[in-house]
Design a protein around this motif. Structure first.
Motif, PDB file in Angstrom:
ATOM      1  N   MET A 355       0.921  -1.223  -0.312  1.00 16.10           N
ATOM      2  CA  MET A 355      -0.148  -0.188   0.328  1.00 16.10           C
ATOM      3  C   MET A 355       1.205   1.654   0.410  1.00 16.10           C
ATOM      4  O   MET A 355       1.394   0.804   0.916  1.00 16.10           O
ATOM      5  N   PHE A 356       0.742   1.995  -0.955  1.00 18.52           N
ATOM      6  CA  PHE A 356       1.282   2.930  -1.244  1.00 18.52           C
ATOM      7  C   PHE A 356       1.097   4.141  -0.084  1.00 18.52           C
ATOM      8  O   PHE A 356       0.190   4.217   0.275  1.00 18.52           O
ATOM      9  N   PRO A 357       2.614   5.157   0.537  1.00 20.58           N
ATOM     10  CA  PRO A 357       2.037   5.854   1.835  1.00 20.58           C
ATOM     11  C   PRO A 357       1.022   6.838   1.560  1.00 20.58           C
ATOM     12  O   PRO A 357       1.220   7.805   0.417  1.00 20.58           O
ATOM     13  N   LEU A 358      -0.298   6.869   2.145  1.00 19.15           N
ATOM     14  CA  LEU A 358      -1.437   7.978   1.955  1.00 19.15           C
ATOM     15  C   LEU A 358      -0.962   8.826   2.791  1.00 19.15           C
ATOM     16  O   LEU A 358      -0.870  10.531   2.772  1.00 19.15           O
ATOM     17  N   ARG A 359      -0.830   8.641   4.185  1.00 25.20           N
ATOM     18  CA  ARG A 359      -0.704  10.311   5.449  1.00 25.20           C
ATOM     19  C   ARG A 359       0.657  11.023   5.274  1.00 25.20           C
ATOM     20  O   ARG A 359       1.015  12.194   5.675  1.00 25.20           O
ATOM     21  N   THR A 360       1.934   9.906   4.773  1.00 18.23           N
ATOM     22  CA  THR A 360       3.340  10.859   4.575  1.00 18.23           C
ATOM     23  C   THR A 360       3.980  11.301   3.244  1.00 18.23           C
ATOM     24  O   THR A 360       4.797  11.290   3.648  1.00 18.23           O
ATOM     25  N   TYR A 361       3.008  10.865   2.112  1.00 22.90           N
ATOM     26  CA  TYR A 361       3.106  10.704   1.278  1.00 22.90           C
ATOM     27  C   TYR A 361       3.864  12.928   0.855  1.00 22.90           C
ATOM     28  O   TYR A 361       5.124  12.455   0.731  1.00 22.90           O
ATOM     29  N   LYS A 362       2.923  13.438   1.549  1.00 19.79           N
ATOM     30  CA  LYS A 362       2.842  14.591   1.371  1.00 19.79           C
ATOM     31  C   LYS A 362       4.112  15.041   2.445  1.00 19.79           C
ATOM     32  O   LYS A 362       5.032  16.026   1.501  1.00 19.79           O
ATOM     33  N   ARG A 363       4.799  14.477   3.675  1.00 20.28           N
ATOM     34  CA  ARG A 363       5.366  15.225   4.191  1.00 20.28           C
ATOM     35  C   ARG A 363       7.318  14.893   3.627  1.00 20.28           C
ATOM     36  O   ARG A 363       7.755  14.763   3.998  1.00 20.28           O
ATOM     37  N   TYR A 364       6.603  13.452   3.305  1.00 18.90           N
ATOM     38  CA  TYR A 364       8.537  12.749   3.673  1.00 18.90           C
ATOM     39  C   TYR A 364       9.005  12.123   2.106  1.00 18.90           C
ATOM     40  O   TYR A 364       9.803  12.122   1.934  1.00 18.90           O
ATOM     41  N   LEU A 365       7.830  12.216   0.921  1.00 21.22           N
ATOM     42  CA  LEU A 365       8.197  11.533  -0.293  1.00 21.22           C
ATOM     43  C   LEU A 365       7.866  12.456  -1.594  1.00 21.22           C
ATOM     44  O   LEU A 365       8.797  12.600  -2.930  1.00 21.22           O
ATOM     45  N   ALA A 366       6.557  13.517  -1.932  1.00 24.35           N
ATOM     46  CA  ALA A 366       6.373  14.467  -2.754  1.00 24.35           C
ATOM     47  C   ALA A 366       7.317  14.843  -3.084  1.00 24.35           C
ATOM     48  O   ALA A 366       7.398  14.649  -4.249  1.00 24.35           O
ATOM     49  N   GLU A 367       8.290  15.489  -2.631  1.00 22.90           N
ATOM     50  CA  GLU A 367       9.402  16.259  -3.065  1.00 22.90           C
ATOM     51  C   GLU A 367      10.705  15.371  -3.296  1.00 22.90           C
ATOM     52  O   GLU A 367      12.051  16.062  -3.431  1.00 22.90           O
ATOM     53  N   MET A 368      10.601  14.386  -3.429  1.00 26.82           N
ATOM     54  CA  MET A 368      12.499  14.093  -3.649  1.00 26.82           C
ATOM     55  C   MET A 368      12.054  12.369  -4.266  1.00 26.82           C
ATOM     56  O   MET A 368      12.851  12.254  -4.985  1.00 26.82           O
ATOM     57  N   VAL A 369      10.509  12.238  -4.997  1.00 27.73           N
ATOM     58  CA  VAL A 369      10.337  10.913  -5.668  1.00 27.73           C
ATOM     59  C   VAL A 369      11.418  11.258  -7.193  1.00 27.73           C
ATOM     60  O   VAL A 369      11.299  10.434  -7.740  1.00 27.73           O
TER      61      VAL A 369
END
Length: 431
Positions: A355-369
């Motif tokens: 399951m792809f991260p829902l609650r943490t994506y914007k804070r921890y991944l969105a600017e890193m992918v």
């Protein structure tokens, strides 16, 4: 340790003379510890589920395959928990007061009654049968790999998958063909675990103060699982999947296969799973939704912060910050220790999850992918009229994605499009 013949052809490994000796040594060590993904009854569940899902699709059921595969993962993990853990002990008695269903016993993996918490908002603390974290990881990871193996084998017969058998290893999973070696870190955990139920024909009794009285609600109970009908219970839809008694042949997979062989039951399960996915996706601390108390990793009760129904460390997929941090480090390590050492750039680094991260994506991944990295040693001289301190030039082959892909059942991101052609759900559905 001898290398299994199945894995003798891993790129950059012991039989790849084109690889640097230092890289070949590392990959050879990995090869020695690779084992095939377990096979057995869970594969029958995967085949039956996806056959029924494809039949639904052909009849106009327009729900994404991502939801179907993520739902399948939770069903598969629930089945494996039942197979491994069910016993005469560990049941909780629910008298069914104020519920027009009668008394039942529940074998729960969370610390509350699955029926009363959802139907009445009552969250009595009960014993959890969830296994230790190491066992949880093994069951979840293997379930993820088994689903991916089904997809990969449908896409191409030339692609192989294996896992590292070592308890503590840098690399969890490998996927490869002649042209590409994918190294993966896996973070998998279910959104929901369906409890087991034994329905009773009467309320139980116990001795108290020298008298026989009605048994106290939500207290431990035992039952002969070899002679009683057991159900897998879907609490928020009040649905039951008949599994038979625990001594039935191929238990519990036989009963599950019978149920999911009917496409309309697959539709029910996917719709029910999507309902819980939407609950999890919403703000967990907004208006209380009783369905949240059957979700893994839901933490403490809103009205009693001292009572944890399920540890928040058990959030689904890779939706824990620690999982994202470790996965990010591992992806970077795969890049610096393996990927850049391959002169023909055959190696890729991915994170795999259910399951792809829902609650943490914007804070921890969105600017890193979309992050790429390189090293100073790869810089090239260029003939331009700028001070050398203002610009550095690098070959495209010396620029590396931090994540070549985050491969999830519910959602994926592919920076390396070649990986998408090997393992993506879109590619699988087109077969």
């Amino acid at each position: 340790m001898p290398i299994l013949p199945y894995f003798e052809d891993v790129p950059c490994g012991i039989n790849d003379g084109s690889a640097k000796a230092s890289l070949r040594e590392k990959i050879s060590t990995l090869q020695e510890n690779l084992v095939r993904i377990p096979s057995g009854s869970p594969d029958d569940v995967i085949d039956t589920f996806l056959d029924s899902y494809k039949e639904l699709r052909s009849n106009g059921y327009d729900v994404s395959p991502n939801s179907a595969l993520a739902c399948l993962f939770d069903l598969l993990v629930s089945a494996k928990y039942a197979e491994r853990l069910v016993s005469d002990d560990g049941w909780t008695y629910c008298a069914g007061h104020d519920i027009d269903e009668g008394p039942s016993l529940y074998f729960s993996y969370l610390k509350t009654c699955p029926r009363c918490s959802v139907s009445k908002g009552i969250k009595p603390k009960v014993d959890s049968n969830k296994p230790k974290s190491g066992n949880i990881g093994d069951i979840s990871e293997d379930s993820n790999y088994q689903i991916f193996r089904h997809m990969i084998s449908s896409i191409s017969s030339d692609v192989k998958i294996g896992k590292d058998s070592r308890t503590r290893s840098d690399i969890d999973v490998v996927i490869y063909n002649d042209e590409r070696l994918i190294l993966g870190e896996t973070k998998s955990s279910p959104l929901v675990l369906y409890p087991l139920e034994i329905q009773l024909d009467r309320r139980l009794t116990e001795v108290s103060n020298g008298e026989s009285v009605e048994k106290t609600d939500h207290t431990p109970a035992t039952k002969d699982v070899m002679s009683n009908e057991i159900y897998m219970f879907v609490p928020h839809r009040d649905e039951r999947i008949s599994l038979g008694s625990a001594n039935s042949g191929n238990w519990p997979y036989g009963g599950i296969n019978d149920y999911i062989d009917e496409p309309l039951n697959i539709k029910f399960l996917i719709d029910a799973w999507n309902e819980l996915y939407d609950v999890y996706k919403s703000n967990p601390y907004a208006d209380e939704d009783l369905r949240r108390y059957i979700l893994c990793g839901n933490g403490a009760s809103l009205d009693d912060s001292s009572t944890s129904i399920d540890d928040s460390k058990n959030k689904p997929g890779m939706d824990r910050t620690d999982d994202i941090k470790k996965g990010t480090y591992q992806s970077l390590k795969y890049g610096t220790y393996f990927k850049e050492k391959s002169e023909n750039r055959k190696i890729s680094a991915v994170i795999s999850t259910n399951m792809f991260p829902l609650r943490t994506y914007k804070r921890y991944l969105a600017e890193m992918v979309k992050v790429v990295w390189t090293k100073e040693e790869y810089s090239q001289n260029v003939n331009i009229n700028l001070d050398d301190s203002d610009i550095r030039a690098f070959k495209k082959s010396d620029l590396f994605y931090l994540y070549d892909a985050i491969i999830g059942l519910s959602e994926s991101i592919y920076m390396d499009k070649d990986i998408k052609s090997l393992v993506s759900i879109d590619e699988y559905m087109s077969q």
